[in-house]
Scaffold this active site. Structure first.
Site, PDB file in Angstrom:
ATOM      1  CB  SER A 137       1.341   2.727   0.438  1.00  0.00           C
ATOM      2  OG  SER A 137       0.792   1.450   0.175  1.00  0.00           O
ATOM      3  CE1 TYR A 150      -3.654   4.657  -0.777  1.00  0.00           C
ATOM      4  CE2 TYR A 150      -2.864   2.413  -1.144  1.00  0.00           C
ATOM      5  CZ  TYR A 150      -2.906   3.557  -0.372  1.00  0.00           C
ATOM      6  OH  TYR A 150      -2.197   3.618   0.809  1.00  0.00           O
TER       7      TYR A 150
END
Length: 251
Positions: A137, A150
């Protein structure tokens, strides 16, 4: 010697394949000519994907070592492993964050790569041209308010990918990371605990990436000639800019 497969391209394993990027990647890999084995916890949705593309569906919980080992034992051969399982939970600031959420995100995004790669690596090597494609990501490069758990997990996943690349130097295995930006899937719905309105607001006024866009990147990267290692692809929507804060243009 490489293993003999029913498909000349061999078998591709995709985790977290019951929906979103995982399901799209399974479809793309099957269209490219791979035999496909898919794993996830939601077997009802996983079986729907498998029936659609003539793939093999096996139960898989990447946060459970025994589940990973049982899955790997049922996979006879493996040429490509797509570590797609992951996800975010909540958007709390660090001062208000949950140990449980952080631990679960680390399990899904980091330890899942460790477990799956370790379990299937002997078969990837035996294939003669193994490929490990990890879905990272842009959160592995940048941080943002409320994203501490995250972004920490995705930074760690990126470190694992880079380390694996170095450790496998000289082995017939390529290591690839695909790092998407804003992709419209169930990602935000899961992050916000099923809050449809809050999840929809993330994509409001912007043409985000689709799961199929990321699947295209994965399939392209793993089908390059054996001497070509696509170390990293960072892909964002045209309306998203990174490294300049993090800006999204909304219509």
């Amino acid at each position: 010697m490489p293993e003999t497969h029913s498909s000349p391209l061999g078998t591709a394993v995709v985790t977290g394949a019951s929906a979103g990027i995982g399901a799209a990647t399974a479809r793309s890999m099957r269209s490219a000519g791979f035999d496909v084995v898919i794993g996830a916890r939601r077997m009802d949705r996983l079986n729907e994907v498998a029936d659609e593309i003539e793939a093999r569906a096996l139960p898989l919980d990447v946060t459970d070592a025994a589940s990973v080992d049982a899955f790997a034992a049922a996979v006879e051969s493996c040429s490509v492993l797509v570590n797609n399982a992951g996800g975010a939970l909540g958007l709390d600031r660090i001062a208000d964050s949950s140990d449980e959420h952080w631990s679960e995100m680390y399990q899904r995004n980091v330890l899942s790569i460790l477990r799956m790669t370790r379990a299937l690596l002997p078969k990837l090597i035996t294939s003669g041209d193994g490929r490990v494609a990890n879905i990272g990501s842009v959160a592995g490069f940048h941080v943002y308010e409320g994203g501490g758990g995250y972004t920490a997990a995705k930074h760690a996943a990126r470190a694992v990918t880079r380390t694996l690349r170095g450790e496998l130097l000289g082995q017939p295995v390529r290591v690839i990371e695909i790092s998407p930006g804003l992709v419209e899937t169930d990602f935000s719905l899961v992050r916000f605990g099923g809050d449809q309105q809050r999840a929809a607001a993330v994509y409001e006024g912007v043409t985000a990436l689709s799961a199929e866009d990321i699947a295209d990147c994965v399939t392209w990267a793993v089908t390059r000639p054996p001497h070509v290692n696509v170390d990293e692809i960072v892909v964002t929507a045209r309306a998203q800019v990174l490294g300049f804060g993090q800006q999204i243009h909304r219509e």
